[in-house]
Design an enzyme around this catalytic site. Structure first.
Site, PDB file in Angstrom:
ATOM      1  N   SER A 127      34.651  40.894  42.461  1.00  0.00           N
ATOM      2  CA  SER A 127      35.222  40.701  43.797  1.00  0.00           C
ATOM      3  C   SER A 127      36.373  39.707  43.732  1.00  0.00           C
ATOM      4  O   SER A 127      36.525  38.965  42.768  1.00  0.00           O
ATOM      5  CB  SER A 127      34.157  40.167  44.750  1.00  0.00           C
ATOM      6  N   LYS A 128      37.151  39.722  44.791  1.00  0.00           N
ATOM      7  CA  LYS A 128      38.273  38.793  44.846  1.00  0.00           C
ATOM      8  C   LYS A 128      37.760  37.352  44.835  1.00  0.00           C
ATOM      9  O   LYS A 128      38.372  36.474  44.241  1.00  0.00           O
ATOM     10  CB  LYS A 128      39.086  39.075  46.105  1.00  0.00           C
ATOM     11  N   ARG A 129      36.620  37.157  45.473  1.00  0.00           N
ATOM     12  CA  ARG A 129      36.054  35.810  45.505  1.00  0.00           C
ATOM     13  C   ARG A 129      35.756  35.293  44.090  1.00  0.00           C
ATOM     14  O   ARG A 129      36.032  34.147  43.755  1.00  0.00           O
ATOM     15  CB  ARG A 129      34.782  35.807  46.344  1.00  0.00           C
TER      16      ARG A 129
END
Ligand code: GLU
Length: 511
Positions: free
Chosen positions: A264-266
């Site tokens: 994920s981008k996180r």
């Protein structure tokens, strides 16, 4: 084999995710391998999710990566337009066809009525809570209302959607080139909306109609679309296009480096690596994200890295030019298992590709950085700096970032190392070394080396003991390129000055 026509069909809902670049790449490789056509179609029928600038971002990302489009948005072609919002009339025509053939119906249910249906089914503990064969005859649609009522509702401007009549209990079979045969019972599929109340088609209708009209031979897309594929198969059937149905290949997910869950981008933000090809500022939130390009990744290295996320050639070879990838690539060699996204591997590829650059090319990177810093440098010096650092850099900007000491006298030093290693022997050795060099008119790497050897003899101190301190004095840090070459590049005077500065300022630790 049928003419290969593949499409990359992103929705302009934000920055293109790196997984999207991989999807585009696999489509591109298949097209090139079979001398086929790579199409770019923009799927922008969801007006609520439209993000300004996203389409331009997609185009720029593909252009930077070197994924060439043969047909599509910005390029044109025989099946234009390639932007779905400009093809509304086409979808309306096909939705009408299904309506006329009794394969679809108008539905007028409001949001509250749909909610009430779900609540009712929930209270009955029904396992089937969808709008479909079990419920459609209790709802407000053209199957339950009279023709008169339907006409009246439409002409009075009541909002409606068009839904597909999905038959119950049919085995829908899909042959995925990566996953093999997939079977789904049609009772699991609800009466999907094909046309929305704003007159726009849903993704499903537009996607199938366009793949058919654009003569797509292979649908290569992310695994997240696999659940939609049986519905698409049904649509091909309803339209009578079974023989023109493309082959499907759903690509494995991109996972975190440890294999635990989807990338994920996180995660990327937390670990400090990019997940978008280019810098991106979200126009709504103003959140800024860095891109692979701006971080110094070379497009050819990134593509090589991405190619291996899910695919492998079946040999040990890891470095593949785009041409080699094109030759080696087959859909059969794509695995089902999720692909671990390890940024260190991307960095490794970048290093490998940087090493294949000529000294001239590398020098251009350095000169570019220096220009931004308004530092003048001869080509000859830049060439030497790059040659000495070549084996140690990961990104083009490292020549400057890690080689500042070639241009600026260091003011910060590895204090920890100094407190451990700076001692009387070092002082004696380096003082004598400065004296020796001072007597020379100039130094180069060879002279520096022989002078060091000479001092080792005269002082009876082994140069191995002082090397690290000499490096800290000259560069500030504990690691770096070849020291003899470093002295040649910064020159005799600067070498002396830096050592003299160290002799004056570095302190011997008294314990
Ligand atoms: N528009 C879809 C997306 O954004 C395309 C899915 C497909 O390739 O069918 O990913």
């Amino acid at each position: 084999m049928k003419e290969v026509r593949v499409r990359f069909a992103p929705s302009p809902t934000g920055a293109l995710h790196i997984g999207g670049v991989r999807t585009a790449l696999y489509n591109f490789l298949l097209a090139r391998k079979h001398k086929g056509t790579m199409i770019l179609r923009i799927e922008d029928t969801d007006q609520n999710r439209f993000v300004p600038g996203a389409e331009e971002y997609i185009l720029e990302s593909l252009a930077w990566a070197g994924i060439e489009i043969d047909e599509g948005v910005s390029k044109g072609g025989p099946y234009a337009p390639y932007k779905q919002s400009e093809r509304k009339a086409i979808y309306q025509k096909y939705a009408q066809q299904l309506l006329n053939e009794g394969k679809a119906y108008y539905a007028f249910d409001t949001e509250q009525e749909l909610e009430a249906m779900r609540e009712r089914l929930k209270s009955l503990h029904s396992s089937d809570q969808q709008y479909g064969s079990g419920t459609r005859m209790q709802m407000k649609n053209s199957l339950t209302l009279s023709d008169e009522e339907v006409k009246q509702k439409i002409s009075s401007g009541q909002p409606y959607v068009i839904r597909l009549i999905v038959p119950p209990n049919e085995d829908v079979k899909l042959n995925d080139l990566i996953r093999g045969e997939v079977h789904v019972n049609s009772s699991q599929i609800d009466d999907k909306v094909l046309m929305k109340s704003d007159g726009m088609p849903t993704y499903h209708l537009a996607n199938v109609v366009d793949d058919y009209l654009m003569k797509i031979s292979h649908v290569i897309r992310g695994e997240e679309w696999l659940p939609s594929a049986p519905l698409h198969v049904l649509l091909y059937k309803f339209f009578g296009w079974e023989n023109e149905m493309p082959q499907f290949a759903h690509l494995p997910l991109l996972l975190k480096a440890d294999g635990n869950g989807k990338l994920s981008k996180r995660d990327a933000d937390k670990a400090g690596f990019p997940i978008f090809p280019l810098n991106w500022t979200d126009p709504k939130t103003k959140e800024f994200s860095t891109g692979f390009r701006e971080n110094g990744y070379l497009p050819e290295a990134l593509l090589n890295f991405l190619a291996f996320l899910g695919w492998n050639p079946g040999t040990e070879q890891e470095i593949f030019s785009i041409k080699e990838l094109t030759e080696a690539f087959t859909l059969e060699r794509i695995g089902k298992a999720g692909a671990k996204f390890d940024i260190h591997k991307a960095q490794w590829y970048n290093q490998q590709y940087l090493r294949t650059k000529t000294d001239e090319e590398l020098t251009a990177y350095l000169l570019h950085s220096l220009e931004k810093e308004s530092i003048e440098c001869t080509k000859e010096k830049a060439l030497k700096v790059c040659a000495s650092m070549k084996e140690r850099v990961t990104y083009p900007q490292d020549f400057w970032e890690h080689g500042k000491f070639f241009f600026i006298t260091p003011t910060q030093f590895d204090e920890q190392l100094i407190s451990k290693k700076w001692n009387d022997d070092v002082v004696k050795y380096l003082s004598s070394f400065v004296d020796e060099i001072n007597q020379l008119s100039t130094i180069d790497a060879l002279i520096a080396k022989s002078t060091l050897e000479k001092v080792a003899q005269t002082t009876s101190i082994s140069s191995g003991k002082i090397m690290q301190m000499l490096r800290v004095a000259l560069t500030g840090g504990a690691a770096g390129p070849d020291l003899m070459m470093t002295m040649e590049i910064i020159g005799k005077e600067e070498t002396c000055n830096r050592i003299l500065y160290a002799l004056k300022n570095f302190k011997i630790k008294v314990s």
